[in-house]
Design a protein around this motif. Structure first.
Motif, PDB file in Angstrom:
ATOM      1  N   HIS A  70       0.946  -1.056  -0.079  1.00 16.66           N
ATOM      2  CA  HIS A  70       0.041   0.124   0.085  1.00 16.66           C
ATOM      3  C   HIS A  70       0.976   1.347  -0.014  1.00 16.66           C
ATOM      4  O   HIS A  70       1.760   1.497   0.698  1.00 16.66           O
ATOM      5  N   GLN A  72       1.877   5.597  -0.172  1.00 19.62           N
ATOM      6  CA  GLN A  72       1.321   6.873   0.167  1.00 19.62           C
ATOM      7  C   GLN A  72       1.036   7.659  -1.040  1.00 19.62           C
ATOM      8  O   GLN A  72       1.849   7.748  -1.853  1.00 19.62           O
ATOM      9  N   GLU A 119      11.245  -5.870   5.930  1.00 16.67           N
ATOM     10  CA  GLU A 119      11.779  -4.571   6.471  1.00 16.67           C
ATOM     11  C   GLU A 119      12.578  -3.775   5.586  1.00 16.67           C
ATOM     12  O   GLU A 119      11.984  -2.650   5.371  1.00 16.67           O
ATOM     13  N   ARG A 122       9.345  -2.305   3.396  1.00 15.92           N
ATOM     14  CA  ARG A 122       8.683  -1.477   4.168  1.00 15.92           C
ATOM     15  C   ARG A 122       9.309  -0.242   4.284  1.00 15.92           C
ATOM     16  O   ARG A 122       8.785   0.902   4.386  1.00 15.92           O
ATOM     17  N   SER A 128       3.497   2.628   2.456  1.00 16.44           N
ATOM     18  CA  SER A 128       2.709   3.285   3.985  1.00 16.44           C
ATOM     19  C   SER A 128       2.621   2.094   4.703  1.00 16.44           C
ATOM     20  O   SER A 128       2.702   1.998   5.930  1.00 16.44           O
ATOM     21  N   ARG A 129       2.369   0.802   4.019  1.00 12.80           N
ATOM     22  CA  ARG A 129       2.158  -0.278   5.001  1.00 12.80           C
ATOM     23  C   ARG A 129       2.106  -1.567   4.195  1.00 12.80           C
ATOM     24  O   ARG A 129       1.949  -1.321   2.748  1.00 12.80           O
ATOM     25  N   THR A 130       2.443  -2.703   4.703  1.00 13.14           N
ATOM     26  CA  THR A 130       2.134  -3.993   3.625  1.00 13.14           C
ATOM     27  C   THR A 130       1.440  -5.101   4.327  1.00 13.14           C
ATOM     28  O   THR A 130       1.476  -4.996   5.986  1.00 13.14           O
ATOM     29  N   VAL A 131       0.883  -5.952   3.739  1.00 17.55           N
ATOM     30  CA  VAL A 131       0.044  -7.251   4.371  1.00 17.55           C
ATOM     31  C   VAL A 131       0.783  -8.301   3.713  1.00 17.55           C
ATOM     32  O   VAL A 131       0.857  -8.692   2.526  1.00 17.55           O
TER      33      VAL A 131
END
Length: 150
Positions: A70, A72, A119, A122, A128-131
């Motif tokens: 995801h 930004q 890491e 990210r 902005s984030r990961t899953v």
């Protein structure tokens, strides 16, 4: 692309080391005729090349994950690709519909290596984030059929 081209592609998918003569025998063409067709399939982009299929586990890359990325703001696919290319653990990346901006396929030597790769992913400036979803086993993996729907 006709039925003969599809049969040639099927033979190449099954064994890319097959000679033009072997393929020709299977599709009832001469070796030079098969070569001309393969050359045309390469020129038109139907075939993108020939490669060895490697078992990643045998090379020490037995841990893998699929990661939703995801970003930004509004980030172009080209910029996402540029930021992912330097990460050697990224073996594939796709833009997708839905909440994520991309899905990334990671391969690593072990779970600690995977954690390190995550890491670094990210830490990419636009993320902005990961899953993450870690792969436990491969149930099915196959090349595309030469004719859609087969």
């Amino acid at each position: 692309m006709d039925v003969i081209d599809q049969r040639i592609i099927s033979r190449l998918v099954a064994d890319a080391r097959s000679s033009y003569a072997e393929i020709g025998k299977a599709v009832s063409l001469s070796a030079p005729a098969v070569k001309r067709r393969v050359d045309r399939l390469l020129e038109t982009g139907v075939l993108r090349g020939f490669t060895a299929v490697v078992n990643p586990e045998a090379l020490g890359w037995g841990t893998e994950a699929f990661v939703e990325v995801h970003c930004q703001g509004n980030v172009s696919p080209d910029r996402i690709r540029q930021r992912l290319e330097p990460l050697p653990e990224v073996v594939a990346a796709y833009t997708v519909s839905g909440a994520a901006d991309a899905i990334v396929h990671l391969r690593a030597a072990n779970i600690h290596h995977l954690e390190d790769a995550l890491e670094r992913l990210r830490a990419v400036d636009m993320v902005s984030r990961t899953v993450s979803t870690v792969v436990l086993s491969t149930l099915l993996e196959r090349p595309p059929a030469p004719e859609p729907g087969q």
